[in-house]
Design an enzyme around this catalytic site. Structure first.
Site, PDB file in Angstrom:
ATOM      1  N   GLU A  71     -39.915 -23.845 -52.889  1.00 32.10           N
ATOM      2  CA  GLU A  71     -38.968 -24.597 -52.101  1.00 32.10           C
ATOM      3  C   GLU A  71     -39.766 -25.143 -50.857  1.00 32.10           C
ATOM      4  O   GLU A  71     -40.482 -24.354 -50.061  1.00 32.10           O
ATOM      5  CB  GLU A  71     -37.901 -23.726 -51.608  1.00 32.10           C
ATOM      6  CG  GLU A  71     -36.980 -24.490 -50.646  1.00 32.10           C
ATOM      7  CD  GLU A  71     -35.706 -23.622 -50.297  1.00 32.10           C
ATOM      8  OE1 GLU A  71     -34.659 -24.173 -49.657  1.00 32.10           O
ATOM      9  OE2 GLU A  71     -35.789 -22.445 -50.494  1.00 32.10           O
ATOM     10  N   LYS A  96     -30.894 -30.422 -52.406  1.00 32.17           N
ATOM     11  CA  LYS A  96     -30.380 -29.117 -52.634  1.00 32.17           C
ATOM     12  C   LYS A  96     -28.830 -29.282 -52.163  1.00 32.17           C
ATOM     13  O   LYS A  96     -28.383 -30.056 -51.330  1.00 32.17           O
ATOM     14  CB  LYS A  96     -30.896 -28.079 -51.434  1.00 32.17           C
ATOM     15  CG  LYS A  96     -30.477 -26.834 -51.721  1.00 32.17           C
ATOM     16  CD  LYS A  96     -31.168 -25.841 -50.643  1.00 32.17           C
ATOM     17  CE  LYS A  96     -30.990 -24.226 -50.788  1.00 32.17           C
ATOM     18  NZ  LYS A  96     -31.974 -23.422 -49.587  1.00 32.17           N
ATOM     19  N   CYS A  98     -33.268 -22.756 -54.538  1.00 33.91           N
ATOM     20  CA  CYS A  98     -32.970 -21.864 -54.056  1.00 33.91           C
ATOM     21  C   CYS A  98     -31.472 -21.410 -54.053  1.00 33.91           C
ATOM     22  O   CYS A  98     -31.121 -20.937 -55.231  1.00 33.91           O
ATOM     23  CB  CYS A  98     -33.579 -21.583 -52.712  1.00 33.91           C
ATOM     24  SG  CYS A  98     -33.898 -19.753 -51.987  1.00 33.91           S
ATOM     25  N   ASP A 135     -34.910   4.967 -97.247  1.00 37.40           N
ATOM     26  CA  ASP A 135     -33.421   4.422 -96.889  1.00 37.40           C
ATOM     27  C   ASP A 135     -32.377   5.624 -97.339  1.00 37.40           C
ATOM     28  O   ASP A 135     -31.396   5.734 -96.416  1.00 37.40           O
ATOM     29  CB  ASP A 135     -33.325   3.254 -98.282  1.00 37.40           C
ATOM     30  CG  ASP A 135     -34.251   2.102 -97.620  1.00 37.40           C
ATOM     31  OD1 ASP A 135     -34.293   2.018 -96.520  1.00 37.40           O
ATOM     32  OD2 ASP A 135     -34.075   1.285 -98.533  1.00 37.40           O
ATOM     33  N   SER A 136     -32.766   6.479 -98.336  1.00 38.09           N
ATOM     34  CA  SER A 136     -31.711   7.517 -98.820  1.00 38.09           C
ATOM     35  C   SER A 136     -31.885   8.547 -97.649  1.00 38.09           C
ATOM     36  O   SER A 136     -31.015   9.299 -97.267  1.00 38.09           O
ATOM     37  CB  SER A 136     -31.747   7.912-100.092  1.00 38.09           C
ATOM     38  OG  SER A 136     -33.364   8.789-100.410  1.00 38.09           O
TER      39      SER A 136
END
Length: 686
Positions: free
Chosen positions: A58, A127, A183, A379-380
């Site tokens: 700014e 602004k 801002c 997985d199991s």
């Protein structure tokens, strides 16, 4: 290689990406000429880095904290001259810039953001919200831009649009559309960037001064993250830093780049010199997410369709579609966080989602026991530890979990031993059913060559075994008033790597159906790291994690090599990458290949998840990625949807997506992959 890099495929612009920068120059208090030179230097460096849009703080042309000097006519003239100098000096550069300056108009002074492209001032945005509390006194000098639309202003020798109704769009790069606010605007309850996003801007920016106080940096990050998520946009924030007046305040130079809630880049604060952060925004991701999210469209409609109220200021960006690399961190494992703190948090949630889902199903079905086939594979194993934790929380004895090993024609001693060791360590009820006699009988009954001694290991041979295992589990569940806990995961469902119906495709409840293979490994590791189990259980789990992924349905060959899933269908780590960008983001295959190349082409680049073994770190070149992506697309879109359309229940676990026809993914079972394969062929070099 150099020649191939000229292909359009390697350009971020070909994949709807925009390179943005947030910069904090070293300010010179109240001296626009010096500040212009500082900006020129930063824009030149940004242009050399392929930056499309650079955002300054700014009032950077004068510096912010000059108080009543903002009201001096000499300051206004010097600012106008500095803007003219900046525009002229950057006229041959492709980088678009947003700079901050105090601009007089019609007897008022406005705190403005000024967009400049190739020497042309595109527009001036005043602004809207002016802070006038605690340390701020902006209404002493500035007028609010609220309600100022459709206007023009003379600035630096150019007649340009002026107002809060501006968004800026490249005429030759449709995805490059941005909005700016200043801002305090994004600290307000109604940030102007919300309306800008609803009007069509994909990139929102904030030119900020923002003096630093304890904790304020966290607040800025929170607001930038929230705004980018709420407005489904990128948010580029730049705050003042070194050189600003410290008469009563101090400055940290914080810069942030967010995309749909995700932090892409942040600056190092409190630097003594100028600093610039750069990131590539994936506008396609934002565009598709807005289409997917009907609430975004509803919000635009309720806001009166802001696209009709905004002026779209166009400019020619002239992209050359060159290869400028990719400045964006990519996770090799999209379902697995690569930061330790998020990994722990996500594993905690994922595991407990699965446990909670199974607990409710146990309660609702009034089942007395859980029945699981235990192979000694990932997985199991994961399904079993979820089941154990569920019964623990429900105060059900662990021996009410019935685990069964069911060795077939290719079951190895190693996996069977691991299965038994795990069941013993966890204290569940274990048993073994040898399916070979029943499989031999079925193969004989249907006249399969294997029954006559021929080594024919076709899909029938494999599925006879897989089907019998599931058939036994369901009948065992009937016998023990039990519930069959499914073990198949999200990756297998994506690829159709499961036996349909009476096979590993089916169960009473699929606890792993929302969890991809790459995450399952980390969930198991997480339970080890968080002391869920005793030392013996941890030892067995480590042994299972180190085992080659295999269905073990085909006997080892003459060399002793076992059936390898990943050698046949491709690496799960690549398939999970493809899956995420297909079902969660809906990206075209060529872009998925582009992202995969940047994520996987060099093991030394980017972060790996914590604890990932060095020996298991792979790299993949483009031909390899393309080969397995074609395999994924064919399997996902052509051959496996009918299996997903008949999925048993199971909990969705990851925001990355699920494949239940009752949830995230609904598709025809008789679809084809032609569109996706042709897109890949047309836009990805062979």
């Amino acid at each position: 290689m150099a020649k191939s890099r000229t292909h359009r495929f390697y350009s971020i612009h070909a994949h709807e990406m925009v390179r943005v920068a947030a910069t904090t120059p070293r300010a010179t208090v109240g001296e626009p000429a010096a500040n212009a030179e500082a900006a020129i230097d930063l824009v030149k460096k940004a242009a050399a880095n392929g930056v499309d849009l650079i955002v300054f703080p700014e009032l950077n042309m004068s510096s912010y904290a000059i108080d009543d000097l903002h009201m001096q006519a000499a300051q206004h003239s010097a600012t106008d001259a500095a803007i003219a100098r900046l525009a002229s000096a950057t006229a041959k550069l492709a980088t678009v810039m947003l700079v901050g300056a105090a601009i007089p108009r019609n007897g008022r002074l406005y705190n403005c953001a000024i967009a400049i492209a190739r020497g042309r001032i595109l527009g001036v945005v005043p602004k809207t919200f002016l802070p006038n509390y605690r340390e701020f006194y902006e209404k002493r000098w500035f007028a609010s831009g609220a309600g100022l639309t459709g206007m023009e202003i003379d600035l630096a020798g150019q007649r340009v649009p002026f107002g809060t109704d501006l968004i800026f769009a490249a005429s030759d790069l449709p995805h490059f559309v941005f909005h700016t606010e200043i801002c305090e605007d994004f600290w307000s309850p109604t940030p102007p960037s919300t309306t800008g996003a609803l009007a069509g801007a994909y990139i929102c920016s904030n030119l900020s001064a923002s003096p630093i106080l304890i904790g304020k940096a966290r607040d800025r990050a929170m607001l930038a993250s929230a705004q980018s998520s709420r407005a489904i946009c990128a948010y580029v924030f730049s705050a003042s830093g070194p050189g600003e007046s410290t008469t009563d305040l101090a400055w940290d130079g914080q810069s942030l780049i967010y995309e749909n809630g995700d932090l892409l880049k942040e600056s190092q604060r409190f630097r003594c010199e100028a600093d610039t952060i750069v990131a590539d925004i994936d506008v396609a991701r934002l565009r598709i997410e807005r289409m997917r999210n009907g609430t975004f469209n509803d919000a635009a409609r309720l806001a009166g369709d802001p696209e009709y109220e905004f002026r779209r200021i166009t400019f020619e960006h002239k992209p050359d579609f060159a290869d400028v690399g990719l400045q964006r961190d990519l996770r090799r494992f999209p379902f697995v966080p690569n930061t330790p703190e998020r990994l722990d948090a996500d594993c905690y949630e994922a595991f407990n989602i699965q446990v909670e889902g199974l607990m409710k199903r146990i309660e609702a079905s009034r089942t007395e026991r859980l029945v699981i086939g235990i192979s000694g594979g990932l997985d199991s194993t994961h399904a079993l530890i979820v089941a154990v934790k569920a019964v623990d929380r429900m105060k059900i004895p662990r021996d009410h979990v019935l685990g069964y090993t069911m060795p077939g024609f290719a079951t190895s001693d190693h996996t069977k031993e691991n299965a038994w060791a795990l069941m013993r360590a966890l204290g569940v009820a274990g048993d073994e059913i040898d399916i070979r006699p029943a499989a031999q009988q079925m193969l004989d009954d249907i006249g399969h060559p294997f029954a006559k001694g021929d080594k024919i290991y076709d899909v029938t041979f494999e599925n006879v075994q897989a089907g019998l295992r599931t058939d036994y589990l369901f009948r065992l569940a009937n016998q023990h008033n039990g519930l069959v806990v499914g073990t198949g995961d999200l990756s297998e469902l994506a690829l159709g790597w499961c036996t349909y119906g009476v096979g590993d495709h089916m169960s009473h409840y699929g606890v792993n159906a929302g969890v991809p293979k790459t995450l399952i490994q980390y969930l198991i590791r997480w339970t080890i790291a968080t002391d869920f189990w005793d030392a013996e259980t941890d030892r067995v789990l480590e042994a299972i994690l180190a085992t080659e992924i295999s269905p073990e349905l085909v006997p080892a060959d003459a060399s002793g090599a076992i059936q390898s899933t990943q050698e046949r269908i491709g690496p799960y780590e690549l398939h999970d990458f493809f899956l995420h960008y297909t079902i969660r983001q809906g990206l075209p295959p060529s872009k998925i290949a582009f992202l995969a190349l940047h994520a996987w082409n060099d093991v030394a680049k980017g972060r790996w998840p914590r604890g990932f073994p060095s020996a298991a770190r792979h790299s993949y070149d483009l031909p390899t990625i393309r080969k397995w992506l074609e395999e994924f697309l064919f399997r996902f879109f052509t051959t496996s949807q009918f299996k997903r359309s008949a999925l048993p229940n199971g909990p969705k676990v990851s925001g990355g997506g699920a494949l239940s026809p009752r949830g995230d993914w609904r598709a025809p079972s008789d679809g084809v992959a032609t569109v996706w394969l042709e897109e890949l062929k047309a836009n990805c070099p062979g």
